[in-house]
Design a protein around this motif. Structure first.
Motif, PDB file in Angstrom:
ATOM      1  N   SER A  28       4.688 -13.387   5.193  1.00  0.00           N
ATOM      2  CA  SER A  28       4.969 -12.531   6.344  1.00  0.00           C
ATOM      3  C   SER A  28       5.743 -11.278   5.949  1.00  0.00           C
ATOM      4  N   PHE A  29       6.415 -11.319   4.809  1.00  0.00           N
ATOM      5  CA  PHE A  29       7.112 -10.117   4.340  1.00  0.00           C
ATOM      6  C   PHE A  29       6.126  -8.984   4.044  1.00  0.00           C
ATOM      7  N   LEU A  37       3.843  -7.984   5.910  1.00  0.00           N
ATOM      8  CA  LEU A  37       3.665  -7.205   7.136  1.00  0.00           C
ATOM      9  C   LEU A  37       4.823  -6.259   7.424  1.00  0.00           C
ATOM     10  N   VAL A  38       6.008  -6.590   6.960  1.00  0.00           N
ATOM     11  CA  VAL A  38       7.191  -5.831   7.386  1.00  0.00           C
ATOM     12  C   VAL A  38       7.867  -5.028   6.288  1.00  0.00           C
ATOM     13  N   LEU A  39       7.413  -5.177   5.050  1.00  0.00           N
ATOM     14  CA  LEU A  39       8.015  -4.444   3.938  1.00  0.00           C
ATOM     15  C   LEU A  39       6.928  -3.797   3.084  1.00  0.00           C
ATOM     16  N   PRO A  40       7.241  -2.679   2.458  1.00  0.00           N
ATOM     17  CA  PRO A  40       6.263  -2.064   1.555  1.00  0.00           C
ATOM     18  C   PRO A  40       6.260  -2.765   0.194  1.00  0.00           C
ATOM     19  N   TYR A  41       5.135  -2.659  -0.478  1.00  0.00           N
ATOM     20  CA  TYR A  41       5.020  -3.166  -1.839  1.00  0.00           C
ATOM     21  C   TYR A  41       5.648  -2.137  -2.766  1.00  0.00           C
ATOM     22  N   VAL A  42       6.519  -2.571  -3.685  1.00  0.00           N
ATOM     23  CA  VAL A  42       7.296  -1.600  -4.448  1.00  0.00           C
ATOM     24  C   VAL A  42       6.966  -1.503  -5.938  1.00  0.00           C
ATOM     25  N   GLN A  43       6.017  -2.261  -6.438  1.00  0.00           N
ATOM     26  CA  GLN A  43       5.658  -2.127  -7.847  1.00  0.00           C
ATOM     27  C   GLN A  43       4.545  -1.100  -8.011  1.00  0.00           C
ATOM     28  N   ASP A  44       4.361  -0.641  -9.217  1.00  0.00           N
ATOM     29  CA  ASP A  44       3.308   0.308  -9.538  1.00  0.00           C
ATOM     30  C   ASP A  44       1.956  -0.379  -9.332  1.00  0.00           C
ATOM     31  N   LEU A  45       1.156   0.125  -8.410  1.00  0.00           N
ATOM     32  CA  LEU A  45      -0.120  -0.506  -8.081  1.00  0.00           C
ATOM     33  C   LEU A  45      -1.107  -0.497  -9.248  1.00  0.00           C
ATOM     34  N   ASP A  46      -0.989   0.472 -10.141  1.00  0.00           N
ATOM     35  CA  ASP A  46      -1.925   0.548 -11.265  1.00  0.00           C
ATOM     36  C   ASP A  46      -1.693  -0.551 -12.301  1.00  0.00           C
ATOM     37  N   THR A  47      -0.461  -1.012 -12.450  1.00  0.00           N
ATOM     38  CA  THR A  47      -0.155  -2.033 -13.459  1.00  0.00           C
ATOM     39  C   THR A  47       0.108  -3.409 -12.856  1.00  0.00           C
ATOM     40  N   SER A  48       0.093  -3.512 -11.556  1.00  0.00           N
ATOM     41  CA  SER A  48       0.428  -4.772 -10.889  1.00  0.00           C
ATOM     42  C   SER A  48      -0.710  -5.780 -10.957  1.00  0.00           C
ATOM     43  N   LYS A  49      -0.347  -7.046 -11.150  1.00  0.00           N
ATOM     44  CA  LYS A  49      -1.330  -8.128 -11.124  1.00  0.00           C
ATOM     45  C   LYS A  49      -1.725  -8.478  -9.693  1.00  0.00           C
ATOM     46  N   SER A  50      -0.866  -8.158  -8.731  1.00  0.00           N
ATOM     47  CA  SER A  50      -1.135  -8.530  -7.338  1.00  0.00           C
ATOM     48  C   SER A  50      -1.562  -7.338  -6.495  1.00  0.00           C
ATOM     49  N   LYS A  51      -2.225  -6.392  -7.108  1.00  0.00           N
ATOM     50  CA  LYS A  51      -2.677  -5.190  -6.419  1.00  0.00           C
ATOM     51  C   LYS A  51      -3.528  -5.499  -5.181  1.00  0.00           C
ATOM     52  N   PRO A  52      -4.484  -6.425  -5.235  1.00  0.00           N
ATOM     53  CA  PRO A  52      -5.297  -6.679  -4.040  1.00  0.00           C
ATOM     54  C   PRO A  52      -4.470  -7.145  -2.842  1.00  0.00           C
ATOM     55  N   ILE A  53      -3.433  -7.933  -3.087  1.00  0.00           N
ATOM     56  CA  ILE A  53      -2.582  -8.391  -1.991  1.00  0.00           C
ATOM     57  C   ILE A  53      -1.844  -7.217  -1.380  1.00  0.00           C
ATOM     58  N   ALA A  54      -1.312  -6.359  -2.210  1.00  0.00           N
ATOM     59  CA  ALA A  54      -0.541  -5.226  -1.724  1.00  0.00           C
ATOM     60  C   ALA A  54      -1.413  -4.245  -0.958  1.00  0.00           C
ATOM     61  N   GLN A  55      -2.645  -4.080  -1.362  1.00  0.00           N
ATOM     62  CA  GLN A  55      -3.509  -3.097  -0.723  1.00  0.00           C
ATOM     63  C   GLN A  55      -4.224  -3.647   0.505  1.00  0.00           C
ATOM     64  N   GLN A  56      -4.374  -4.955   0.613  1.00  0.00           N
ATOM     65  CA  GLN A  56      -5.189  -5.514   1.680  1.00  0.00           C
ATOM     66  C   GLN A  56      -4.464  -6.611   2.445  1.00  0.00           C
ATOM     67  N   PHE A  95      -4.092  -8.041   5.405  1.00  0.00           N
ATOM     68  CA  PHE A  95      -4.709  -8.070   6.718  1.00  0.00           C
ATOM     69  C   PHE A  95      -3.936  -8.992   7.645  1.00  0.00           C
ATOM     70  N   LYS A  96      -3.699  -8.515   8.845  1.00  0.00           N
ATOM     71  CA  LYS A  96      -2.987  -9.318   9.842  1.00  0.00           C
ATOM     72  C   LYS A  96      -3.749 -10.604  10.155  1.00  0.00           C
ATOM     73  N   ARG A  97      -5.074 -10.523  10.186  1.00  0.00           N
ATOM     74  CA  ARG A  97      -5.883 -11.698  10.485  1.00  0.00           C
ATOM     75  C   ARG A  97      -5.647 -12.795   9.449  1.00  0.00           C
ATOM     76  N   ASP A  98      -5.555 -12.421   8.185  1.00  0.00           N
ATOM     77  CA  ASP A  98      -5.334 -13.401   7.120  1.00  0.00           C
ATOM     78  C   ASP A  98      -3.969 -14.062   7.250  1.00  0.00           C
ATOM     79  N   ILE A  99      -2.984 -13.281   7.612  1.00  0.00           N
ATOM     80  CA  ILE A  99      -1.642 -13.832   7.773  1.00  0.00           C
ATOM     81  C   ILE A  99      -1.580 -14.737   9.008  1.00  0.00           C
ATOM     82  N   LEU A 100      -2.271 -14.341  10.070  1.00  0.00           N
ATOM     83  CA  LEU A 100      -2.344 -15.209  11.250  1.00  0.00           C
ATOM     84  C   LEU A 100      -3.049 -16.519  10.925  1.00  0.00           C
ATOM     85  N   LEU A 101      -4.061 -16.455  10.108  1.00  0.00           N
ATOM     86  CA  LEU A 101      -4.758 -17.673   9.682  1.00  0.00           C
ATOM     87  C   LEU A 101      -3.834 -18.568   8.864  1.00  0.00           C
TER      88      LEU A 101
END
Length: 124
Positions: free
Chosen positions: A25-26, A28-47, A49-55
């Protein structure tokens, strides 16, 4: 006994889902702060979706139907306060969240859930 082992496994499943739903849930309420180009979790940070979190929340809350009402009365205020404390910490120290921060939050929530349920079990 086999029944107590299956009950214990079910209890672990119930608590793990709730702790994970709280942690993600964080997103939804906080920005992702690592460099998106080198991050392993880039897809999570970029996508995020509220629907996924509700699920995730639906799968976390459905098994909790079988908890006694006393557990809700104690557990949810503690988890809500903890969420806001962790949120404030992440916002102040990190200015957002990282994958490691989400993992740490999930572990904190899971330990809190077990401590509250243990306290309730020993008082009954």
């Amino acid at each position: 006994s086999t029944q107590s082992r299956s009950s214990a496994a079910s209890d672990v499943y119930k608590r793990q889902g709730l702790s994970r739903a709280l942690a993600i849930s964080f997103i939804l309420v906080l920005p992702y702060v690592q460099d998106l180009d080198t991050s392993k979790s880039k897809p999570i940070a970029q996508q995020a979706f509220k629907r996924d979190i509700l699920l995730a929340w639906a799968f976390a809350l459905i098994p909790l139907y079988w908890l006694p009402w006393q557990a809700y009365a104690v557990l949810f205020p503690i988890l809500a306060m903890s969420f806001f404390v962790i949120y404030a910490y992440f916002k102040q120290r990190l200015q957002g969240y990282t994958g490691d921060a989400l993992g740490a939050a999930q572990q904190v929530f899971e330990v809190l859930i077990y401590l509250v349920l243990l306290a309730l079990a020993t008082n009954t």
